[in-house]
Structure formats: structure tokens, C-alpha cells
Design an enzyme around this catalytic site. Structure first.
Site, PDB file in Angstrom:
ATOM      1  N   GLU A 180       3.929 -15.337  10.382  1.00  0.00           N
ATOM      2  CA  GLU A 180       3.687 -14.754   9.068  1.00  0.00           C
ATOM      3  C   GLU A 180       2.196 -14.584   8.799  1.00  0.00           C
ATOM      4  OE1 GLU A 180       6.055 -13.568   6.981  1.00  0.00           O
ATOM      5  OE2 GLU A 180       7.359 -13.995   8.678  1.00  0.00           O
ATOM      6  N   TRP A 182       1.154 -11.507  10.576  1.00  0.00           N
ATOM      7  CA  TRP A 182       1.549 -10.316   9.825  1.00  0.00           C
ATOM      8  C   TRP A 182       0.441  -9.907   8.868  1.00  0.00           C
ATOM      9  CZ3 TRP A 182       5.143  -6.605   9.836  1.00  0.00           C
ATOM     10  CH2 TRP A 182       6.351  -6.805  10.502  1.00  0.00           C
ATOM     11  N   TRP A 224      12.527  11.561  -4.126  1.00  0.00           N
ATOM     12  CA  TRP A 224      12.870  10.364  -4.879  1.00  0.00           C
ATOM     13  C   TRP A 224      13.465  10.741  -6.225  1.00  0.00           C
ATOM     14  CZ3 TRP A 224      12.605   6.244  -1.893  1.00  0.00           C
ATOM     15  CH2 TRP A 224      11.685   6.223  -0.833  1.00  0.00           C
ATOM     16  N   ASN A 238       9.573 -14.757  -0.733  1.00  0.00           N
ATOM     17  CA  ASN A 238       9.431 -13.630   0.196  1.00  0.00           C
ATOM     18  C   ASN A 238      10.748 -12.922   0.481  1.00  0.00           C
ATOM     19  OD1 ASN A 238       7.723 -12.038   2.024  1.00  0.00           O
ATOM     20  ND2 ASN A 238       9.041 -12.891   3.605  1.00  0.00           N
ATOM     21  N   TRP A 275       9.009   4.103  -3.742  1.00  0.00           N
ATOM     22  CA  TRP A 275       8.518   2.759  -3.446  1.00  0.00           C
ATOM     23  C   TRP A 275       7.137   2.504  -4.043  1.00  0.00           C
ATOM     24  CZ3 TRP A 275       3.935   2.753  -0.751  1.00  0.00           C
ATOM     25  CH2 TRP A 275       3.614   3.905  -0.035  1.00  0.00           C
ATOM     26  N   TRP A 277       6.173  -3.239   1.111  1.00  0.00           N
ATOM     27  CA  TRP A 277       6.945  -2.212   0.418  1.00  0.00           C
ATOM     28  C   TRP A 277       7.344  -1.080   1.355  1.00  0.00           C
ATOM     29  CZ3 TRP A 277       9.635  -1.345  -3.865  1.00  0.00           C
ATOM     30  CH2 TRP A 277       9.579  -2.326  -4.845  1.00  0.00           C
TER      31      TRP A 277
END
Length: 470
Positions: free
Chosen positions: A278, A281, A310, A345, A363, A386
Site C-alpha cells: 500500500e 501504491w 455521464w 479504504n 467520477w 477514483w
């Protein structure tokens, strides 16, 4: 020895700070913090993050005082004002060199480039350091010489090429002789129109960060892989606000893991190695911001998804923001975010996918809402997460992966305890009924019916993505 200026930004610590250590090795240090509230707000940061930011600066000032390093404060309207403000400080206090740690979103890169250029024109030496990442963006590349667009090969290369030197801790400077410069008082924040969350939830400063790291590794680190997806327990480190502002460095975290894990980062205890992943990341998304700057311009990483149409659904968006979707896990998570400035998370993935897939709402609207409320709001990680959930980004979830919120609820909150905490109106229900309250009880419970049918919403999202030409 000539005076050195350290420009502090999202590196609010004295321990293991590359720029600060380098400056102190060359001469007496003066520190400066440029507060740019209007710019931060323009970038989407809300009062929770900015309040924590300034409390962290206050804690840093106390730490610097112990080293006899004055901390100067300047308010600027925008990043464009940074070069002139720094040069003014340097001239005022006869400072010959500037030191700072790099930041990687596009606007920050441009600001820092402008500062370096201004210093060069003024005949002042300036030094930037890659303190927040193990590998400077552009130095960890694919076999073809490209930036990585998928996490797993990036992580494998990171582990293969990491060195002890890259993980070495920078010493805290020794206290210097007092200078004839006094620290500036830190002025109060302007009115925001809303109040920050209770600061006791997120105490500022290096000691608070260090305490959290120690408690996490001692009590929860080895269970991280098993508990990180369970929202009712404190299974995560809760260090993200401190990492986002550099109150703690990634090296401190890696060194602490190695101390607990026999010197290993990639092997050994599954919980610890999963947490290391993590942390990597976080670095991956900072590389992405540099290598694929379109993500810093409100564009999707996967360019073909720019065609996606969208839905314009303001009522649905407000229901999502306020925790009124009729899906208890989604609503509980959104209420946690608004109340605490933080979200578990697993729930970030569930709520982001609900907005972008179930409601088929852009988004970018959800990304902005998160950033406005999160105390750990950080562009690179927030944007990356996202885009992953919306299937528009790097390493993106396949477009056909659409979490069923009710299934996720049953799996990760089986007794509905998290739901009952944040949705007390559902606490009277039997545990199993909290995941999908009976329709005939909704009025009595004062809880809304689902605003969208999962099966129909899933098919609508699949059709929208299938219509794109890749």
C-alpha cells in the site's frame, strides 16, 4: 558558513527530512512556509485538510524552535507568487542557498520549476530533492523506457531495485547556534464558512505520527491483510494524513516494517508485506502524475473513456453525498467521511464505484467531494483511487467489475455493526437485515428506499462502457 533557506511544504518534520538535513550540513538554517489558502482551495482542499495542515505547521514550529531554526511565514495568493516571496526572504536575511523537497502534481512541478528559474536568474543556488519517493519519477521505467501504467510490475521493479541507501534515514540536525532572526507568528486561518472536524481525532505533529506507527505495528500490523477490509475494526494504519503532509516519511515506515519483519519488505509476514504494498501504491501514483500529466488536467488515464457519457443526476449525487442512497454500507461510509474527515479504504472503493457505476455520475465529481472532506486529501492518491474505481485509470478495475453494495456489506460487515454505528436508525434491525432493510419497514425506520436497482444499474454501466471504442 553561509545561511541556508529550507522551504517546507508537504514535508512537515525535522526527522528524516532530506532538504533540511542537506541544508544543515552546509550552514545555519532558516525555514520558511508559504501559506496559499486560495490556491489550496482552488485545488479542491477543504477545511479539514487545511486545518490539519496548519496545526502540523504549528507542531513543526515547536520542533524547529528546539533546534534554534526560525520558521518564517508568508501568505501568498497563488503558486505564481512563490518565486518572489522566496527571493524576498533570501535577500532580507542574507541567505545564499535554497533547499526544498519535490512535489509531483503538475501545478506543483510548474511552481518549483519557476522557483528554480528565478533563483538561477538571481544568482542564488537552489537544490531540489526527491524525498517523498524512493525513485525519482523517470528513473524506474519499463523495459521499453516508459512510465509504468500498471501497479504490479511497478511494485516488482521497486522491490528489485530498491537499495539500503534509498531507505536510509536522514539524521535530525543538531541544534544550531541561535540566529538574530525570530520565528513569525502563525496567523489564524480565514473564515471558511464551515468548521473543521474535531482536531482530537487527528492530533498534529511527528510524535503523534510516530505513536500511531508504533501502535499499528505492535497491535495490528500482522493482522493487516485479514482486517484491512473490515470497517468495524481499526485494521488500517490511519497514517494517511501524516504521510500526505510528510509529517512522517515513507522511509520511517519501511524501516519500522523491516525491524518487525526480519529485515524484509517483500517477504515474511503477510500483513506487513501487504501494508508495504500500500505504501508503494502511494509512490506509484506520484510517478503517474509526472509520467501521464493528463491526469492532473481532469482527464482520464484511459483516453478512450473520455467518450463516456455521464448522467446528469443532481438528486442522485446529493443523495450519495449525504448518505441517503438506500444502500446502508454506502450511506454509513459517506456519513463516516463527512463526520470524521476520513473513510476506511475498502469503503472508498465501494462508494466510488457506486457513484461512477451504479449512478453513472462523473467520477470527477466524487473525486472533488472526497478531496474537500478528507483530512488525508492528496491529489495523486485520491485521483488514482477514483480512476481505478471508475475503470478510467491506471491498473483500472475492469469495467465489468461492479461491486454489489449489499454483497460487500454482508461480506465485510457481516453483523452490520459498522452500519448500526453510522446509521443508528437501522440499529434496531436484526444484524442480517441491516444490509438491505425490509421495504415495508423503511417509513417506520425513517430510511430511504434504494435510489437505484443494482441489477438494472449494473447493466446500464456495462452498456455504457461497451459502447466505447477502445
Amino acid at each position: 558558513m553561509s545561511r541556508q533557506l529550507v522551504w517546507l511544504r508537504s514535508d512537515l518534520r525535522i526527522y528524516d527530512n532530506t532538504a533540511l538535513a542537506a541544508a544543515a550540513a552546509k550552514g545555519p538554517v532558516v525555514a520558511v512556509f508559504l501559506r496559499s489558502v486560495a490556491q489550496w482551495q482552488a485545488h479542491g482542499h477543504g477545511i479539514n485538510k487545511i486545518d490539519f495542515w496548519m496545526r502540523s505547521v504549528t507542531a513543526l514550529k515547536e520542533a524547529l524552535d528546539g533546534l534554534n531554526i526560525p520558521l518564517l511565514h508568508r501568505d501568498i495568493d497563488s503558486f505564481d507568487d512563490a518565486p518572489a516571496a522566496l527571493l524576498d526572504v533570501a535577500r532580507e536575511h542574507q541567505i545564499e542557498q535554497l533547499h526544498f523537497n519535490h512535489e509531483y502534481p503538475l501545478n506543483e512541478q510548474r511552481r518549483d520549476a519557476a522557483v528554480l528559474d528565478a533563483c538561477k536568474q538571481a544568482g542564488m543556488a537552489a537544490h531540489g530533492y526527491h524525498d517523498a519517493v524512493a525513485f525519482a519519477p523517470g528513473t524506474l521505467l519499463t523495459g521499453k523506457g516508459d512510465y509504468y501504467g500498471v501497479f504490479t510490475p511497478f511494485a516488482k521493479a521497486w522491490h528489485k531495485q530498491i537499495t539500503q541507501e534509498q531507505l536510509a534515514i536522514r539524521d535530525t540536525p543538531e541544534a544550531q547556534s541561535p540566529l538574530d532572526i525570530l520565528s513569525d507568528p502563525l496567523p489564524a486561518l480565514p473564515e471558511f464558512g464551515e468548521s473543521a472536524i474535531d482536531g482530537h481525532q487527528w492530533p498534529a505533529g511527528e510524535q503523534a505520527a510516530s505513536d500511531r506507527l508504533e501502535r499499528f505495528l505492535r497491535f495490528r500490523g500482522r493482522h493487516y491483510n485479514d482486517q484491512r477490509d473490515v470497517p468495524k475494526v481499526r485494521g488500517t494504519s490511519e497514517l494517511s494524513p501524516y504521510l500526505a503532509l510528510g509529517v512522517m516519511s515513507y522511509r520511517q515506515c519501511m524501516q519500522a516494517v523491516m525491524s518487525e519483519n526480519g529485515g524484509h519488505l517483500a517477504d515474511g509476514d503477510k500483513g506487513l508485506t501487504t501494508w508495504v504494498s500500500e505504501l508503494i501504491w502511494r509512490e506509484f501514483y506520484q510517478h503517474v502524475a509526472v509520467g501521464f500529466p493528463q491526469v492532473c488536467r481532469y482527464q482520464p488515464f484511459q483516453s478512450y473513456t473520455q467518450q463516456l457519457v455521464w448522467r446528469d443526476d443532481e438528486e442522485g449525487f446529493q443523495a450519495w453525498c449525504e448518505g441517503r442512497t438506500g444502500y446502508p454500507l454506502v450511506d454509513a461510509a459517506m456519513r463516516q467521511l463527512v463526520t470524521t474527515g476520513w473513510m476506511h479504504n475498502r469503503l472508498r472503493m465501494v462508494t466510488a464505484m457506486f457513484l461512477s457505476k451504479h449512478l453513472l455520475i462523473d467520477w470527477r465529481r466524487g473525486e472533488a467531494f472526497f478531496l474537500r472532506h478528507l483530512v488525508d486529501g492528496e491529489f495523486c492518491a485520491n485521483n488514482g483511487g477514483w480512476q481505478w474505481a471508475a475503470s478510467t485509470g491506471t491498473d483500472a478495475a475492469p469495467y465489468f467489475r461492479i461491486f454489489n453494495p449489499t454483497t460487500q456489506s454482508s461480506r465485510f460487515d457481516p453483523d452490520g455493526e459498522f452500519i448500526a454505528h453510522w446509521l443508528p436508525e437501522l440499529a434496531i434491525l436484526p444484524a442480517k437485515a441491516r444490509h438491505a432493510p425490509p421495504r415495508d419497514l423503511l417509513t417506520q425506520l425513517d430510511y430511504p428506499a434504494p435510489i437505484v436497482d443494482h441489477k438494472a444499474a449494473r447493466q446500464r454501466a456495462l452498456d455504457a462502457f461497451k459502447a466505447l471504442s477502445n
